[in-house]
Design an enzyme around this catalytic site. Structure first.
Site, PDB file in Angstrom:
ATOM      1  N   HIS A   1      22.940 -38.271 -21.744  1.00  0.00           N
ATOM      2  CA  HIS A   1      21.953 -38.859 -22.672  1.00  0.00           C
ATOM      3  C   HIS A   1      21.737 -37.969 -23.885  1.00  0.00           C
ATOM      4  O   HIS A   1      20.658 -37.950 -24.463  1.00  0.00           O
ATOM      5  CB  HIS A   1      20.636 -39.111 -21.924  1.00  0.00           C
ATOM      6  CG  HIS A   1      20.802 -40.086 -20.808  1.00  0.00           C
ATOM      7  ND1 HIS A   1      20.918 -41.437 -21.001  1.00  0.00           N
ATOM      8  CD2 HIS A   1      20.951 -39.883 -19.481  1.00  0.00           C
ATOM      9  CE1 HIS A   1      21.100 -42.045 -19.840  1.00  0.00           C
ATOM     10  NE2 HIS A   1      21.119 -41.128 -18.900  1.00  0.00           N
TER      11      HIS A   1
ATOM     12  N   GLU B   1      15.240 -14.970 -19.716  1.00  0.00           N
ATOM     13  CA  GLU B   1      14.178 -13.972 -19.917  1.00  0.00           C
ATOM     14  C   GLU B   1      14.683 -12.546 -19.781  1.00  0.00           C
ATOM     15  O   GLU B   1      14.091 -11.637 -20.368  1.00  0.00           O
ATOM     16  CB  GLU B   1      12.991 -14.207 -18.992  1.00  0.00           C
ATOM     17  CG  GLU B   1      13.228 -14.020 -17.511  1.00  0.00           C
ATOM     18  CD  GLU B   1      11.944 -14.227 -16.702  1.00  0.00           C
ATOM     19  OE1 GLU B   1      10.857 -13.805 -17.155  1.00  0.00           O
ATOM     20  OE2 GLU B   1      12.029 -14.813 -15.625  1.00  0.00           O
TER      21      GLU B   1
ATOM     22  N   LYS C   1       4.095  -9.124 -17.563  1.00  0.00           N
ATOM     23  CA  LYS C   1       4.174  -9.553 -16.165  1.00  0.00           C
ATOM     24  C   LYS C   1       3.153 -10.636 -15.879  1.00  0.00           C
ATOM     25  O   LYS C   1       3.403 -11.550 -15.128  1.00  0.00           O
ATOM     26  CB  LYS C   1       3.935  -8.358 -15.218  1.00  0.00           C
ATOM     27  CG  LYS C   1       4.039  -8.718 -13.744  1.00  0.00           C
ATOM     28  CD  LYS C   1       5.411  -9.239 -13.368  1.00  0.00           C
ATOM     29  CE  LYS C   1       5.488  -9.742 -11.946  1.00  0.00           C
ATOM     30  NZ  LYS C   1       6.768 -10.443 -11.653  1.00  0.00           N
TER      31      LYS C   1
ATOM     32  N   ARG D   1       3.721   1.087  -6.703  1.00  0.00           N
ATOM     33  CA  ARG D   1       3.707   0.088  -5.610  1.00  0.00           C
ATOM     34  C   ARG D   1       2.603  -0.937  -5.822  1.00  0.00           C
ATOM     35  O   ARG D   1       2.522  -1.926  -5.111  1.00  0.00           O
ATOM     36  CB  ARG D   1       3.535   0.783  -4.264  1.00  0.00           C
ATOM     37  CG  ARG D   1       4.648   1.745  -3.912  1.00  0.00           C
ATOM     38  CD  ARG D   1       4.264   2.661  -2.771  1.00  0.00           C
ATOM     39  NE  ARG D   1       4.128   1.980  -1.515  1.00  0.00           N
ATOM     40  CZ  ARG D   1       5.140   1.783  -0.644  1.00  0.00           C
ATOM     41  NH1 ARG D   1       6.345   2.211  -0.966  1.00  0.00           N
ATOM     42  NH2 ARG D   1       4.956   1.178   0.507  1.00  0.00           N
TER      43      ARG D   1
ATOM     44  N   TRP E   1      -3.066  -2.159  -1.477  1.00  0.00           N
ATOM     45  CA  TRP E   1      -2.707  -3.449  -2.079  1.00  0.00           C
ATOM     46  C   TRP E   1      -3.295  -4.476  -1.112  1.00  0.00           C
ATOM     47  O   TRP E   1      -2.791  -4.629   0.010  1.00  0.00           O
ATOM     48  CB  TRP E   1      -1.190  -3.574  -2.180  1.00  0.00           C
ATOM     49  CG  TRP E   1      -0.720  -4.959  -2.511  1.00  0.00           C
ATOM     50  CD1 TRP E   1      -0.344  -5.936  -1.623  1.00  0.00           C
ATOM     51  CD2 TRP E   1      -0.599  -5.554  -3.792  1.00  0.00           C
ATOM     52  NE1 TRP E   1       0.003  -7.091  -2.288  1.00  0.00           N
ATOM     53  CE2 TRP E   1      -0.139  -6.887  -3.624  1.00  0.00           C
ATOM     54  CE3 TRP E   1      -0.814  -5.101  -5.088  1.00  0.00           C
ATOM     55  CZ2 TRP E   1       0.095  -7.739  -4.702  1.00  0.00           C
ATOM     56  CZ3 TRP E   1      -0.578  -5.964  -6.150  1.00  0.00           C
ATOM     57  CH2 TRP E   1      -0.143  -7.263  -5.951  1.00  0.00           C
TER      58      TRP E   1
ATOM     59  N   CYS F   1       0.835  -1.205   0.000  1.00  0.00           N
ATOM     60  CA  CYS F   1       0.000   0.000   0.000  1.00  0.00           C
ATOM     61  C   CYS F   1       0.867   1.252   0.000  1.00  0.00           C
ATOM     62  O   CYS F   1       2.061   1.210   0.263  1.00  0.00           O
ATOM     63  CB  CYS F   1      -0.868   0.031   1.261  1.00  0.00           C
ATOM     64  SG  CYS F   1      -1.822  -1.461   1.490  1.00  0.00           S
TER      65      CYS F   1
ATOM     66  N   LYS G   1      15.443 -17.344 -15.442  1.00  0.00           N
ATOM     67  CA  LYS G   1      15.817 -15.961 -15.095  1.00  0.00           C
ATOM     68  C   LYS G   1      16.813 -15.431 -16.117  1.00  0.00           C
ATOM     69  O   LYS G   1      16.697 -14.322 -16.626  1.00  0.00           O
ATOM     70  CB  LYS G   1      16.433 -15.925 -13.689  1.00  0.00           C
ATOM     71  CG  LYS G   1      15.480 -16.129 -12.562  1.00  0.00           C
ATOM     72  CD  LYS G   1      14.751 -14.875 -12.150  1.00  0.00           C
ATOM     73  CE  LYS G   1      13.388 -14.708 -12.710  1.00  0.00           C
ATOM     74  NZ  LYS G   1      12.427 -15.749 -12.725  1.00  0.00           N
TER      75      LYS G   1
ATOM     76  N   ASN H   1      -0.224   1.024   5.949  1.00  0.00           N
ATOM     77  CA  ASN H   1       0.502   0.127   5.036  1.00  0.00           C
ATOM     78  C   ASN H   1       1.188  -0.909   5.918  1.00  0.00           C
ATOM     79  O   ASN H   1       1.923  -0.564   6.833  1.00  0.00           O
ATOM     80  CB  ASN H   1       1.550   0.904   4.231  1.00  0.00           C
ATOM     81  CG  ASN H   1       2.436  -0.043   3.420  1.00  0.00           C
ATOM     82  OD1 ASN H   1       1.963  -1.091   2.977  1.00  0.00           O
ATOM     83  ND2 ASN H   1       3.694   0.289   3.264  1.00  0.00           N
ATOM     84  N   GLY H   2       0.916  -2.187   5.662  1.00  0.00           N
ATOM     85  CA  GLY H   2       1.557  -3.238   6.455  1.00  0.00           C
ATOM     86  C   GLY H   2       0.581  -4.363   6.740  1.00  0.00           C
ATOM     87  O   GLY H   2      -0.473  -4.450   6.120  1.00  0.00           O
TER      88      GLY H   2
ATOM     89  N   GLU I   1      14.836 -22.765 -12.616  1.00  0.00           N
ATOM     90  CA  GLU I   1      14.476 -21.375 -12.300  1.00  0.00           C
ATOM     91  C   GLU I   1      15.621 -20.446 -12.684  1.00  0.00           C
ATOM     92  O   GLU I   1      15.413 -19.408 -13.312  1.00  0.00           O
ATOM     93  CB  GLU I   1      14.119 -21.225 -10.835  1.00  0.00           C
ATOM     94  CG  GLU I   1      13.865 -19.807 -10.361  1.00  0.00           C
ATOM     95  CD  GLU I   1      12.781 -19.071 -11.133  1.00  0.00           C
ATOM     96  OE1 GLU I   1      12.013 -19.724 -11.883  1.00  0.00           O
ATOM     97  OE2 GLU I   1      12.732 -17.829 -11.032  1.00  0.00           O
TER      98      GLU I   1
END
Ligand code: AGP
Length: 610
Positions: A506, A490, A605, A27, A76, A2, A487, A102-103, A483
């Protein structure tokens, strides 16, 4: 997360607050609102779901709200769906106190119960309404606005940046913070408050960074700070040197770097969501102990990094809980007519909007299966359609390449596996406690790895001309490889392959030639020797070999061209540490290649189309 703003001075407050909220849009948010002290001494509140422009239209750019003192908020959602009702500011029943926050108030449920017993009613699902009414309770009890906030702080667990206006003090804004950022700015008789520098940079570069558990009182022309005992404390003013764009990233060059650095807090916040009194409590997720006991098979679905988190989940859950787990790409699962009996289908998705994953959830539900969503966005489509929801607490992730959300997903996966293992009688109380202790040690270990990023930066610079990078590993080390490889691909556009180390011989090893970079992940003690010999095999074909190795893994380091050590940790969870240097490796290579780190070419995104 937030955004909060506050203003008190000579100008009309609402337009200034809206301007500040616009600067905090990065944010991420799903609703917004303002509370203004009117010239008649009333509190006027305007709130709207959706983008800030809805609130701007509602208030004619703030012009319809007269008054020179007010607070504003972009929400948020963490507790309660995105809605006007849940939007901040929140107020007491008499509308004599309003607040923005915020929190995350971790003990909001017990505080809500206590306030209900004292006669309070609640109109929203938010922890912030509870916080507001807790301040109101203590204000009514002591008649002192500073004491009221101090009493609030002594009873609340969690993180907060809280700003309050009070009808009895029309020329003041009161605020306090713990773990969520807050700054206060002053300029020419005006006072400003915000979650972050961008919101007030246009008005002043002279700011105070509010310390944890410090109370601020903004008045015309200045601000006074107090400790929890109500004693005044002095603070140094700081001159901000950032420009506006740098400020949005908290001084980091890119959102991705900022989000990599937020991972210790995100891991801690996600753990706090289910860690209660020394155990794991999935009641907020909606899963009872009885539900866990009935699980005798799991299918995990996801895309991209979410799928990679699912691979870790498979290894860890099967090893601990001895319940069969398969993990599938959502885009395949939805079309291949899978054989399903009564498995729990677990959908992992940061955005909660990925089309293939949403379709997989729908396909599972059509077959009458129960679904658990592990998502980062409250009220997202996948969250709304699943039977159970585990909300990761990563906050909004701006960079297209996920880092902190992926790490939060891993925490959700580990917690689920441990809970399942315990309830299926596969682990005893001592091992359960040991595993939880290991989980709680992760934030600090990640913090340590963040401090060693320059080693990776140098390694990236040395290897920036490679056109092929291989990642190899076994067990959850393999899950880290896929992963790390994604990264790299991309955001640096370097071709990369991730292989189960045993697979190299193989076929793929034919691709290894002089200078090919092969990066081994070495954390699984019983598998390290084998992966190491695979690395050496590639070196004998000209490869440059590097390793991300757990501290206690024995290596003749001169047989490798580069070794990056990570702290020892329980092998079920060490993936959360091994991935950190790979995030940095991808990041620095992308920067070195001059790419748009946060918005890599061709990518979105959230992939809300097939
Ligand atoms: C990860 O860095 C990518 N941006 C991408 O693979 C992402 O993980 C994938 O699109 C899934 O997104 P979701 O978690 O929002 O469902």
């Amino acid at each position: 997360m937030c955004g909060i703003v506050g203003y008190l001075g000579k100008k009309q407050a609402a337009p200034v607050l809206l301007d500040g909220l616009r600067k905090l849009e990065y944010r991420g948010y799903d609703s917004a609102g303002l509370a203004i002290m009117t010239p008649e001494g009333e509190i006027d509140i305007a709130k709207a779901k959706g983008r800030l422009k809805v609130l701007e239209e509602l208030t004619r750019g703030g012009k319809s709200l007269s008054g020179v003192c007010g607070i504003g908020h972009t929400r948020w959602a963490t507790h309660g769906e995105p809605s006007e009702n849940n939007a901040h500011p929140h107020c007491n029943d008499e509308k004599t106190i309003a607040a923005v926050h915020n929190g995350i108030i971790e003990n909001y449920a017990e505080l809500k119960e206590k306030l209900t017993r004292k006669g309070y009613n609640f109109y929203s699902q938010t922890d912030t309404e509870v916080a507001t009414k807790l301040v109101d309770y203590y204000y009514k009890k002591y008649g002192d606005p500073i004491r009221a906030i101090s009493e609030f702080a002594l009873r609340v667990r969690g993180s907060y940046a809280l700003a309050v206006i009070n009808k009895d003090y029309p020329d003041s804004i009161f605020a306090i913070r713990k773990d969520s950022p807050m700054i206060v700015g002053v300029a020419g008789g005006d006072a400003f408050l915000a979650s972050d520098v961008p919101a007030i940079l246009k008005y002043t570069k002279s700011v105070y960074y509010v310390d944890n558990m410090q109370i601020a009182r903004l008045e015309k022309g200045g601000v006074t700070f107090y400790n929890l005992d109500g004693e005044e404390v002095s603070k140094e003013i700081v001159e901000i040197s950032w420009d506006a764009e740098a400020a949005e990233k908290g001084g980091y060059e890119h959102f991705m770097l900022k989000e990599i650095h937020e991972q210790p807090k995100v891991v801690k916040d996600t753990l706090n969501y289910i860690y209660r009194n020394g155990g794991l409590d999935f009641s907020e997720v909606g899963l009872s102990d009885g539900d866990f006991k009935k699980i005798n098979g799991i299918v995990v679905v996801g895309c991209g990094s979410a799928y990679h988190a699912g691979v870790v989940m498979q290894y860890v859950t099967e090893d601990l809980a001895r319940v069969p787990v398969r993990v599938e790409l959502a885009s395949e699962f939805r079309y291949r007519n899978p054989v399903l009996t009564d498995e729990l289908v677990i959908a992992i998705s940061q955005s909660g909007e990925t089309a293939d994953t949403l379709a997989a959830v729908r396909a599972a539900r059509e077959k009458g299966l129960k679904t658990l969503a592990i998502v980062n966005v409250v009220g997202s489509s996948i969250a709304r359609e699943a039977d159970y929801v585990f909300y990761t607490k990563a906050g909004p992730e701006i960079s297209v390449a996920t880092t902190k959300a992926y790490s939060a997903q891993l925490i959700a996966c580990y917690a689920f596996a441990i809970k399942l293992a315990k309830l299926h009688g596969q682990i005893d109380g001592d091992y359960y406690a040991k595993l939880l202790k290991e989980l709680l040690s992760l934030p600090e270990k990640i913090e340590y790895l963040l401090s060693r990023k320059e080693l990776i930066q140098k390694f990236a610079a040395k290897t920036m001309d490679r056109n092929d990078v291989f990642f190899i590993g076994r067990g959850t080390d393999y899950a880290v490889c896929i992963e790390g490889s994604l990264k790299l691909k991309e955001i640096s556009y370097v071709h990369s392959e991730a292989y189960a180390a045993g697979e190299l011989k193989h076929g793929t090893i034919s691709l290894i030639e002089d200078g090919t970079l092969v990066l081994g992940i070495l954390t699984q003690k019983n598998l390290v020797e084998k992966t190491l010999s695979n690395l050496i095999e590639t070196a004998s074909r000209g490869a440059l070999i590097a390793a991300i190795a757990a501290e206690s893994v024995k290596l003749s380091e001169n047989s490798l061209d580069f070794v990056f050590r990570i702290p020892d940790s329980d092998e079920h969870f060490i993936a959360s540490l091994a991935v950190i240097p790979l995030q940095f490796f991808a990041y620095y290579l992308s920067v070195l290649r001059g790419n748009d780190v946060d918005k890599p070419r061709n990518l979105a995104k959230s992939v809300t189309v097939e």
